[in-house]
Design a protein around this motif. Structure first.
Motif, PDB file in Angstrom:
ATOM      1  N   ILE A 130       2.958   1.495 -19.155  1.00 27.30           N
ATOM      2  CA  ILE A 130       3.165   0.808 -17.825  1.00 27.30           C
ATOM      3  C   ILE A 130       3.312  -0.484 -17.754  1.00 27.30           C
ATOM      4  CG2 ILE A 130       1.807   0.648 -15.670  1.00 27.30           C
ATOM      5  CD1 ILE A 130       2.269   3.595 -16.384  1.00 27.30           C
ATOM      6  N   LYS A 131       4.504  -0.769 -17.214  1.00 25.94           N
ATOM      7  CA  LYS A 131       5.203  -2.271 -17.233  1.00 25.94           C
ATOM      8  C   LYS A 131       4.580  -3.378 -16.235  1.00 25.94           C
ATOM      9  CE  LYS A 131       9.191  -2.496 -18.497  1.00 25.94           C
ATOM     10  NZ  LYS A 131      10.784  -2.192 -18.706  1.00 25.94           N
ATOM     11  N   ASN A 132       4.180  -2.651 -15.142  1.00 27.43           N
ATOM     12  CA  ASN A 132       3.678  -3.433 -13.956  1.00 27.43           C
ATOM     13  C   ASN A 132       2.389  -3.283 -13.554  1.00 27.43           C
ATOM     14  OD1 ASN A 132       4.120  -0.596 -13.192  1.00 27.43           O
ATOM     15  ND2 ASN A 132       4.044  -1.117 -10.904  1.00 27.43           N
ATOM     16  N   LYS A 133       1.713  -4.153 -12.823  1.00 23.40           N
ATOM     17  CA  LYS A 133       0.221  -4.440 -12.387  1.00 23.40           C
ATOM     18  C   LYS A 133       0.148  -3.733 -11.496  1.00 23.40           C
ATOM     19  CE  LYS A 133      -3.622  -7.628 -11.860  1.00 23.40           C
ATOM     20  NZ  LYS A 133      -3.909  -8.891 -11.473  1.00 23.40           N
ATOM     21  N   ILE A 134      -0.966  -2.596 -11.469  1.00 20.14           N
ATOM     22  CA  ILE A 134      -1.413  -1.724 -10.394  1.00 20.14           C
ATOM     23  C   ILE A 134      -2.424  -2.554  -9.656  1.00 20.14           C
ATOM     24  CG2 ILE A 134      -2.053   0.372  -9.897  1.00 20.14           C
ATOM     25  CD1 ILE A 134       0.733   0.266 -11.076  1.00 20.14           C
ATOM     26  N   ALA A 135      -2.225  -2.916  -8.297  1.00 18.67           N
ATOM     27  CA  ALA A 135      -3.156  -3.629  -7.714  1.00 18.67           C
ATOM     28  C   ALA A 135      -4.079  -2.487  -6.842  1.00 18.67           C
ATOM     29  CB  ALA A 135      -2.409  -4.593  -6.674  1.00 18.67           C
ATOM     30  N   LYS A 136      -5.083  -3.295  -6.519  1.00 22.75           N
ATOM     31  CA  LYS A 136      -6.212  -2.630  -5.476  1.00 22.75           C
ATOM     32  C   LYS A 136      -5.603  -2.038  -4.486  1.00 22.75           C
ATOM     33  CE  LYS A 136     -10.196  -3.443  -2.908  1.00 22.75           C
ATOM     34  NZ  LYS A 136     -11.250  -4.422  -2.349  1.00 22.75           N
ATOM     35  N   HIS A 137      -5.698  -0.761  -4.012  1.00 21.01           N
ATOM     36  CA  HIS A 137      -5.221  -0.005  -2.920  1.00 21.01           C
ATOM     37  C   HIS A 137      -4.967  -1.055  -1.370  1.00 21.01           C
ATOM     38  CE1 HIS A 137      -4.777   3.664  -0.130  1.00 21.01           C
ATOM     39  NE2 HIS A 137      -3.588   3.175  -0.265  1.00 21.01           N
ATOM     40  N   GLN A 138      -3.907  -1.189  -0.802  1.00 21.63           N
ATOM     41  CA  GLN A 138      -3.826  -1.903   0.224  1.00 21.63           C
ATOM     42  C   GLN A 138      -2.911  -1.206   1.182  1.00 21.63           C
ATOM     43  OE1 GLN A 138      -2.799  -5.759  -1.202  1.00 21.63           O
ATOM     44  NE2 GLN A 138      -4.754  -6.554  -0.800  1.00 21.63           N
ATOM     45  N   THR A 139      -3.311  -1.154   2.595  1.00 21.83           N
ATOM     46  CA  THR A 139      -2.231  -0.647   3.636  1.00 21.83           C
ATOM     47  C   THR A 139      -2.108  -1.674   4.577  1.00 21.83           C
ATOM     48  OG1 THR A 139      -3.970   0.200   4.973  1.00 21.83           O
ATOM     49  CG2 THR A 139      -3.043   1.722   2.936  1.00 21.83           C
ATOM     50  N   ALA A 140      -0.649  -1.533   5.279  1.00 14.74           N
ATOM     51  CA  ALA A 140      -0.802  -2.679   6.343  1.00 14.74           C
ATOM     52  C   ALA A 140       0.543  -2.117   7.433  1.00 14.74           C
ATOM     53  CB  ALA A 140      -0.285  -3.885   5.839  1.00 14.74           C
ATOM     54  N   ILE A 141       0.401  -2.192   8.571  1.00 10.67           N
ATOM     55  CA  ILE A 141       1.330  -1.852   9.545  1.00 10.67           C
ATOM     56  C   ILE A 141       2.120  -3.126  10.044  1.00 10.67           C
ATOM     57  CG2 ILE A 141       1.951  -0.852  11.813  1.00 10.67           C
ATOM     58  CD1 ILE A 141      -0.145   1.153  11.592  1.00 10.67           C
ATOM     59  N   VAL A 142       3.118  -3.170   9.703  1.00 14.53           N
ATOM     60  CA  VAL A 142       4.037  -4.451  10.169  1.00 14.53           C
ATOM     61  C   VAL A 142       5.305  -4.328  10.928  1.00 14.53           C
ATOM     62  CG1 VAL A 142       3.135  -5.511   7.655  1.00 14.53           C
ATOM     63  CG2 VAL A 142       5.355  -4.486   7.763  1.00 14.53           C
ATOM     64  N   GLY A 143       5.726  -5.516  11.404  1.00 16.80           N
ATOM     65  CA  GLY A 143       6.883  -5.325  12.225  1.00 16.80           C
ATOM     66  C   GLY A 143       8.063  -5.763  11.325  1.00 16.80           C
ATOM     67  N   ARG A 144       9.147  -5.652  12.078  1.00 15.55           N
ATOM     68  CA  ARG A 144      10.692  -5.942  11.325  1.00 15.55           C
ATOM     69  C   ARG A 144      10.603  -7.079  10.264  1.00 15.55           C
ATOM     70  NH1 ARG A 144      14.375  -5.776  15.854  1.00 15.55           N
ATOM     71  NH2 ARG A 144      13.612  -3.501  15.957  1.00 15.55           N
ATOM     72  N   ASP A 145      10.238  -8.127  10.969  1.00 13.64           N
ATOM     73  CA  ASP A 145      10.447  -9.411  10.210  1.00 13.64           C
ATOM     74  C   ASP A 145       9.657  -9.256   8.775  1.00 13.64           C
ATOM     75  OD1 ASP A 145      12.170 -10.338  12.166  1.00 13.64           O
ATOM     76  OD2 ASP A 145      10.671 -11.814  12.849  1.00 13.64           O
ATOM     77  N   GLU A 146       8.360  -8.924   8.794  1.00 11.93           N
ATOM     78  CA  GLU A 146       7.691  -8.704   7.527  1.00 11.93           C
ATOM     79  C   GLU A 146       8.283  -7.654   6.390  1.00 11.93           C
ATOM     80  OE1 GLU A 146       4.834  -9.463   4.647  1.00 11.93           O
ATOM     81  OE2 GLU A 146       5.534 -10.745   6.601  1.00 11.93           O
TER      82      GLU A 146
END
Length: 253
Positions: A130-146
């Protein structure tokens, strides 16, 4: 009436050594409310023979074969033409998915009023490191710009890939969205930005459910002047899409 909730489009070109593992990971899904469309881009190895054998065994697998090699964008466009699911996602023919990959997308779309859902991924070498760091589980609902900001970033768990995202197919069809066949690199980022400017809300989730396997000799591993040109053209298309979308929003105010 939509027969399958999710259509998975798998593109394949000379991946005979890997595609059985890829398809097997799809077969192992906990949620079976999907169909699989495999587009072979005129492979010269045993890829076509392998995928035809799966098509014979599973009625929810369909195979489409190009008469000539046309590139991954053309293969994805062919897949979109044959998709019938309410939702759509894309898988590369030499990667793998976790058993909850399909369920993740279907459940979130059912529970949330959003137009795109993402998942995280493992960036692996061919030996499984595995080459990437697996971060703590996170979720978000965002708008178009983000969402656009995260899509065009070169790091993170969103980025410009298509295989860690699911889309509402009607948005793609209504707006005649297609992958740019004149690009061999970053065509997925261009598609995602175009889709994002037409969408409203986005569910960003970093739960790693896709195994992106970096293989020696792949187009993303090679450096050539053509690639430099593709990156430049792709960035201009992204900029133009964002600029035009901003202008349209201002004109509607």
């Amino acid at each position: 009436m939509v027969k399958n909730k999710l259509s998975i489009i798998m593109t394949a070109y000379n991946v005979a050594d890997y595609i059985s593992s890829t398809i097997d990971s799809v077969i192992a899904q906990t949620n079976q409310d999907f169909n699989l469309i495999i587009v072979d881009d005129c492979s010269t190895d045993q890829t076509q023979k392998i995928i035809r054998s799966y098509e014979k065994e599973y009625d929810w697998i369909s195979v489409v074969c190009h008469a000539k090699n046309s590139g991954v964008s053309s293969a994805r466009n062919t897949g979109l033409q044959h998709a019938d699911g309410e939702l759509v996602t894309f898988i590369d023919g030499d990667d793998q998915v976790e058993p909850d990959y399909v369920d993740h997308f279907i459940k979130i779309f059912a529970d949330e009023d959003v137009d795109m859902v993402t998942c995280g991924f493992f960036n692996e070498s061919e030996n499984g490191k595995i080459k990437n760091k697996i971060a703590k589980h996170q979720t978000a609902i965002v708008g178009r710009d983000e969402a656009v900001k995260q899509i065009i970033k070169m790091t993170g768990t969103v980025m410009g890939y298509t295989w860690n995202k699911a889309y509402i197919r009607s948005i793609i069809v209504k707006n005649d969205l297609l992958f740019q066949t004149d690009l061999d690199l970053m065509e997925d980022q261009v598609f995602n930005v175009q889709y994002a400017t037409l969408a409203r809300k986005f569910y960003l989730d970093n739960l790693p459910l896709y195994h992106y396997i970096s293989r020696k000799g792949s187009i993303t591993q090679k450096f050539a002047m053509e690639n430099v040109r593709d990156v430049g053209v792709a960035r201009m298309k992204v900029y133009k899409t964002i600029r035009d979308s901003t202008r349209n929003e201002k004109n509607q105010i």
